[in-house]
Design a protein around this motif. Structure first.
Motif, short mmCIF file in Angstrom:
data_model
loop_
_atom_site.label_atom_id
_atom_site.label_comp_id
_atom_site.label_asym_id
_atom_site.label_seq_id
_atom_site.Cartn_x
_atom_site.Cartn_y
_atom_site.Cartn_z
N UNK A 17 87.86 20.60 86.06
CA UNK A 17 89.26 20.66 85.61
C UNK A 17 90.24 20.46 86.77
N UNK A 18 89.70 20.36 87.99
CA UNK A 18 90.53 20.15 89.18
C UNK A 18 91.37 18.89 89.00
N UNK A 19 92.64 18.94 89.42
CA UNK A 19 93.51 17.78 89.31
C UNK A 19 93.28 16.82 90.47
N UNK A 20 93.20 15.53 90.12
CA UNK A 20 93.08 14.46 91.11
C UNK A 20 94.10 13.39 90.73
N UNK A 21 94.37 12.51 91.67
CA UNK A 21 95.32 11.42 91.42
C UNK A 21 94.76 10.50 90.34
N UNK A 22 95.61 10.17 89.40
CA UNK A 22 95.20 9.30 88.30
C UNK A 22 95.41 7.84 88.71
N UNK A 23 94.34 7.19 89.12
CA UNK A 23 94.44 5.80 89.55
C UNK A 23 94.35 4.85 88.38
N UNK A 24 93.98 5.34 87.21
CA UNK A 24 93.83 4.48 86.03
C UNK A 24 95.07 4.52 85.14
N UNK A 25 96.07 5.33 85.50
CA UNK A 25 97.28 5.46 84.69
C UNK A 25 98.29 4.39 85.09
N UNK A 26 99.30 4.23 84.26
CA UNK A 26 100.38 3.31 84.59
C UNK A 26 100.04 1.87 84.29
N UNK A 68 90.31 -1.89 102.98
CA UNK A 68 89.51 -1.02 103.84
C UNK A 68 89.49 0.37 103.21
N UNK A 69 88.36 0.71 102.62
CA UNK A 69 88.23 2.00 101.94
C UNK A 69 88.15 3.12 102.95
N UNK A 70 88.64 4.27 102.64
CA UNK A 70 89.37 4.61 101.43
C UNK A 70 90.82 4.10 101.49
N UNK A 71 91.30 3.65 100.35
CA UNK A 71 92.66 3.10 100.25
C UNK A 71 93.66 4.22 99.95
N UNK A 102 91.08 -1.05 92.43
CA UNK A 102 90.72 0.16 91.69
C UNK A 102 89.54 0.87 92.37
N UNK A 103 88.51 0.09 92.74
CA UNK A 103 87.35 0.69 93.41
C UNK A 103 87.76 1.30 94.75
N UNK A 104 88.66 0.63 95.45
CA UNK A 104 89.11 1.14 96.74
C UNK A 104 89.85 2.47 96.57
N UNK A 105 90.71 2.53 95.57
CA UNK A 105 91.43 3.78 95.30
C UNK A 105 90.46 4.87 94.83
#
Length: 138
Positions: free
Chosen positions: A49-58, A104-107, A67-70
């Motif tokens: 349930x921990x909050x993480x940045x939503x890279x799939x939103x917007x 260059x990961x991590x982005x 997307x993979x880099x994020x």
């Protein structure tokens, strides 16, 4: 840093396979990540349930490599939750390295919308499954 043995063995085996095509290596990293994600989602860890940045939103302007880099960043930030996230991070990191000289990961990921770690993992697994399907249809 403790790396799960299956992830380490996969990484070493894939690293040793110089003659294999990049596509095969990418598919193997994708499939291993999907396996790790599936195991992690079945475990129902306490921090899901921990909050993480939503890279799939917007808006959907990011390409798959972005997307993979994020996703590497989110996996890296959440690795304290479960050791499988380290393996997922390593697999994504190697995918980015083999796919792009620009990223260059991590982005960096912009702060803003958040989602639960569990929802992020479900979305990431869906994206990785689509990428495997796309590669197999080529």
């Amino acid at each position: 840093m403790s790396i799960p043995v299956p992830v380490l063995l996969t990484f070493l085996a894939l690293s040793a396979c110089q003659g294999r095509t990049t596509t095969q290596l990418q598919t193997n990293f994708l499939k291993e990540s999907i396996r790790l994600l599936s195991e992690l989602l079945e475990m129902k860890v306490s921090c899901d349930k921990m909050n993480v940045t939503s890279i799939f939103a917007g808006d959907k302007k990011d390409n798959d490599t972005e997307i993979l880099c994020k996703a590497t960043t989110v996996a890296w930030e959440g690795r304290s939750c479960h050791r499988h996230l380290e393996g997922i991070y390593l697999n994504l990191f190697n995918l980015i390295r083999s796919r792009s000289t620009v990223h260059k990961a991590p982005c960096p990921v912009a702060a803003g919308n958040t989602t639960s770690l569990n929802d992020f993992l479900v979305d990431l697994r869906r994206v990785l499954q689509r990428l495997v399907k796309d590669q197999s249809s080529k």
